[in-house]
Design a protein around this motif. Structure first.
Motif, PDB file in Angstrom:
ATOM      1  N   ASP A  90      34.350  32.799  31.947  1.00 55.01           N
ATOM      2  CA  ASP A  90      35.559  33.448  32.468  1.00 55.01           C
ATOM      3  C   ASP A  90      35.218  34.611  33.387  1.00 55.01           C
ATOM      4  O   ASP A  90      35.815  34.773  34.458  1.00 55.01           O
ATOM      5  N   HIS A  91      34.257  35.420  32.958  1.00 57.54           N
ATOM      6  CA  HIS A  91      33.876  36.593  33.751  1.00 57.54           C
ATOM      7  C   HIS A  91      33.326  36.184  35.107  1.00 57.54           C
ATOM      8  O   HIS A  91      33.721  36.747  36.141  1.00 57.54           O
TER       9      HIS A  91
ATOM     10  N   TRP B 222      33.690  33.367  36.751  1.00 58.92           N
ATOM     11  CA  TRP B 222      34.691  32.711  37.600  1.00 58.92           C
ATOM     12  C   TRP B 222      35.693  33.728  38.153  1.00 58.92           C
ATOM     13  O   TRP B 222      35.968  33.759  39.347  1.00 58.92           O
ATOM     14  N   ARG B 223      36.203  34.565  37.282  1.00 57.19           N
ATOM     15  CA  ARG B 223      37.258  35.504  37.682  1.00 57.19           C
ATOM     16  C   ARG B 223      36.719  36.667  38.513  1.00 57.19           C
ATOM     17  O   ARG B 223      37.263  36.985  39.588  1.00 57.19           O
ATOM     18  N   ASP B 224      35.654  37.303  38.030  1.00 63.66           N
ATOM     19  CA  ASP B 224      35.197  38.536  38.656  1.00 63.66           C
ATOM     20  C   ASP B 224      34.094  38.315  39.689  1.00 63.66           C
ATOM     21  O   ASP B 224      34.135  38.915  40.764  1.00 63.66           O
TER      22      ASP B 224
ATOM     23  N   ASP C 271      35.483  35.545  42.165  1.00 66.59           N
ATOM     24  CA  ASP C 271      36.834  35.879  42.626  1.00 66.59           C
ATOM     25  C   ASP C 271      37.756  34.661  42.537  1.00 66.59           C
ATOM     26  O   ASP C 271      38.448  34.309  43.494  1.00 66.59           O
ATOM     27  N   GLY C 272      37.740  34.023  41.371  1.00 65.78           N
ATOM     28  CA  GLY C 272      38.603  32.867  41.163  1.00 65.78           C
ATOM     29  C   GLY C 272      38.255  31.682  42.039  1.00 65.78           C
ATOM     30  O   GLY C 272      39.104  30.818  42.289  1.00 65.78           O
TER      31      GLY C 272
ATOM     32  N   TYR D 157      38.355  24.904  35.457  1.00 66.49           N
ATOM     33  CA  TYR D 157      38.699  25.817  36.546  1.00 66.49           C
ATOM     34  C   TYR D 157      38.933  25.013  37.827  1.00 66.49           C
ATOM     35  O   TYR D 157      38.439  23.888  37.955  1.00 66.49           O
TER      36      TYR D 157
END
Length: 306
Positions: A73-74, A76-78, A81-82, A111
């Motif tokens: 999650d980290h 991919w998200r951070d 940047d998604g 994702y």
């Protein structure tokens, strides 16, 4: 056979180290694209691949699974940047397979970034993409990723095995460090990262059953922990793994109290970012080897005569 508790503990401690230093999975957005903007994508893609194996095998404890999910999650998200950083990388180097290779395990984990998928579908049809001059083992890996994504590789995946070092099963005493990494990755691609041991052609499986224990002994004696970890993964990918107790005991002993695994002999010194760049890979390999070996050991115990 190695005790399952030891196998499992190595992986838990490795993931604890990776989570505590998750900011080491970083990109360099301002770097000149001519000197390698895409180079820092490699650790992120490797992390997603190994976490996918962990979820697939289903032998991780609750802490291990939670840390793996947080890491994915980290990043991919951070970090990505998604997925938008993958789009940027694809635009900088349109024919590079790296954004696609990094994206695939994230897609398999749920994702999504539609623009990366549109680019993959477009580039796959280009003659230039099929003509990319890649190292044989890398070409095999790209073909395996295309198959998993639902694309047909050119040339076909089955035609690529014989071009690799391992596919030719040469004189085993000629193996060096670079060749050994090619061997391990050829096995990863042929077995879908340990999911399908039957993916190894019989002559390759027989060759590895004979010579892998010798190579494990060699790199154990040299304290090449990164390569030893990959060879322990290869062992777990074989139809009949040995789960070598001596090698696993030494590998576990090389792991530091905080979970880090040195690449060669002991841990390096330096700035935290520099140490991370040297140590993340053997530590990630330790998590990979741990979950696959644990799964194989539990399978063997379940089928052992009562």
């Amino acid at each position: 056979m190695t005790e399952t508790r030891l196998l499992h503990t190595v992986g838990v401690r490795a993931l604890q180290w990776l989570w505590a230093r998750r900011d080491g999975f970083r990109l360099e957005p301002d770097v000149d694209p001519e000197v390698g903007f895409l180079e820092r994508f490699k650790p992120i893609g490797e992390l997603a691949l190994i976490c996918r194996v962990l979820f697939r095998e289903g032998v991780a404890g609750s802490e291990q699974a939670e840390l793996a999910r947080r890491l994915v999650d980290h990043t991919w998200r951070d970090t990505l940047d998604g997925g938008r950083m993958l789009v940027r990388g694809q635009r900088i180097e349109p024919l590079s397979p790296i954004p696609f290779e990094v994206y695939l395990p994230y897609k398999e984990l749920g994702y999504s970034e539609p623009e990366v998928e549109r680019a993959a579908a477009l580039h796959h049809r280009l003659e230039s993409y099929a003509a990319l001059e890649l190292h044989p083992t890398r070409r095999l890996g790209l073909a395996a990723f295309q198959r998993r994504y639902g694309l047909t590789s050119r040339p076909p995946e089955t035609d690529l095995v014989g071009a690799t070092w391992l596919g030719r099963t040469p004189e085993p005493w000629t193996v060096g460090g670079h060749t050994a990494y090619d061997i391990t990755h050829a096995v990863f691609h042929l077995t879908d990262w340990g999911e399908r041991p039957e993916g190894l052609p019989p002559h390759i499986a027989e060759y590895l059953a004979t010579w892998l224990p010798v190579w494990i002994d060699d790199w154990l004696d040299l304290e090449r922990w990164d390569l030893l970890g990959e060879l322990l993964v290869v062992d777990a990918c074989l139809p009949r793994p040995t789960l070598d107790e001596r090698a696993w005991q030494a590998f576990a002993a090389a792991q530091q109290p905080d979970g880090a695994v040195p690449a060669v002999r002991g841990l390096p010194e330096g700035a935290p970012e520099e140490v991370f760049d040297v140590v993340y890979h053997p530590t990630l390999v330790a998590a990979f080897a741990s979950v696959l070996a644990t799964s194989r050991a539990l399978t063997e115990l379940a089928h052992a005569p009562s």
